[in-house]
Design an enzyme around this catalytic site. Structure first.
Site, mmCIF file in Angstrom:
data_model
loop_
_atom_site.group_PDB
_atom_site.id
_atom_site.type_symbol
_atom_site.label_atom_id
_atom_site.label_comp_id
_atom_site.label_asym_id
_atom_site.label_seq_id
_atom_site.Cartn_x
_atom_site.Cartn_y
_atom_site.Cartn_z
ATOM 1 N N ASP A 111 0.393 -22.713 -55.802
ATOM 2 C CA ASP A 111 0.040 -22.860 -54.396
ATOM 3 C C ASP A 111 -1.365 -23.419 -54.243
ATOM 4 O O ASP A 111 -2.160 -23.402 -55.191
ATOM 5 C CB ASP A 111 0.147 -21.514 -53.669
ATOM 6 N N TYR A 142 8.935 -35.711 -40.870
ATOM 7 C CA TYR A 142 9.291 -34.459 -41.561
ATOM 8 C C TYR A 142 10.768 -34.467 -41.963
ATOM 9 O O TYR A 142 11.112 -34.189 -43.114
ATOM 10 C CB TYR A 142 9.006 -33.262 -40.658
ATOM 11 N N LYS A 166 12.650 -34.518 -45.746
ATOM 12 C CA LYS A 166 13.627 -33.530 -46.191
ATOM 13 C C LYS A 166 14.989 -34.169 -46.471
ATOM 14 O O LYS A 166 15.719 -33.735 -47.371
ATOM 15 C CB LYS A 166 13.755 -32.428 -45.137
#
Length: 263
Positions: free
Chosen positions: A32, A158, A162
């Protein structure tokens, strides 16, 4: 006991995935931007290479599973970040860790989105990502010409990122499986995470207006554990017959919106 790596494992779906895997007794590396076992910015080439190098250093015997969950929403206000993190941050990492997955005949699970079936994607951008993804800078140059102050544009990019991820999984699933590595994607619906918690009131009302059949009559989003439990299943040997699948985990929203669509 198996060894897994999870990107975006400090919050939301990723954090719940890490928790569930650890509860099953597995070793889990959280990757992360902050608070990870491996801390790196997956939106940058240097950050991705650092993660790949660290995975090879920490897991020389291989990985049993890789969960690529890190991403940002269309409302983040940075179109280039959406593409560089959501798409390239996933694909480059999978390619870089592929040899580790082959060593253990591991599995990879990618987080897509149920929005890919709702017609909002900029398909020209999705096509660029799928067919020209060796030239990241060129694609980012195209993205930089778009209006990132427009939320509709942000959402379309976005969804394109995806969509391209889901298609990448489908395209590579057969060749990966032939070398012992399964790869699947989950397509979550609207989930109660830090990403959705910071939405403006009107945006959150819009999310709640999209019916989730399993939440019928309730003004609530799905819980991250509902998505994470499916990710853990797909990454496990129990799902050894599942490959190249884009699994919608949205409480039935996609089925409601696309009733006649069976494939």
């Amino acid at each position: 006991m198996a060894t897994y790596a999870v990107t975006g494992g400090s919050s939301g779906i990723g954090a719940k995935t890490v928790q569930l895997l650890k509860q099953k007794g597995h070793d889990v590396l959280n990757i992360d931007l902050r608070g990870g076992d491996i801390t790196a910015d997956l939106s940058t080439p240097d950050g991705r290479q650092h993660v790949i190098d660290e995975l090879h250093r920490l897991c020389p015997d291989g990985l049993d599973g890789l969960v690529c969950n890190a991403g940002v929403s269309g409302a983040c206000g940075n179109l280039k970040l959406i593409v560089s993190l959501n798409f390239f941050g996933t694909v480059v990492l999978i390619k870089g860790a592929y040899d580790l997955l082959k060593k253990k005949h591991g599995a990879c699970v990618v987080t897509s989105s149920n929005t890919i079936s709702q017609g909002a994607a900029r398909m020209d951008i999705a096509d660029l990502l799928n067919n020209n993804n060796e030239d990241e800078q060129r694609i980012l140059n195209v993205i930089s010409t778009l209006d990132e102050s427009d939320l509709i544009v942000g959402n379309s990019i976005y969804v394109a990122s995806k969509y391209a991820l889901a298609r990448w999984v489908r395209r590579h699933s057969a060749s990966y499986a032939a070398n012992g590595v399964r790869i699947n994607a989950v397509a979550p619906g609207n989930v109660n995470t830090t990403m959705t918690a910071t939405l403006a009131t009107n945006a959150r009302m819009a999310l709640n207006a999209l019916p989730i059949p399993t939440k019928y009559g309730l003004e609530t989003l799905m819980d991250p554990e509902e998505i994470a439990s499916v990710i853990v299943f797909l990454a496990s040997d129990e799902a050894r017959g599942v490959n190249g699948n884009i699994m919608f985990v949205d409480g039935g929203t996609d089925a409601l919106l696309n009733t006649e669509k069976v494939y």
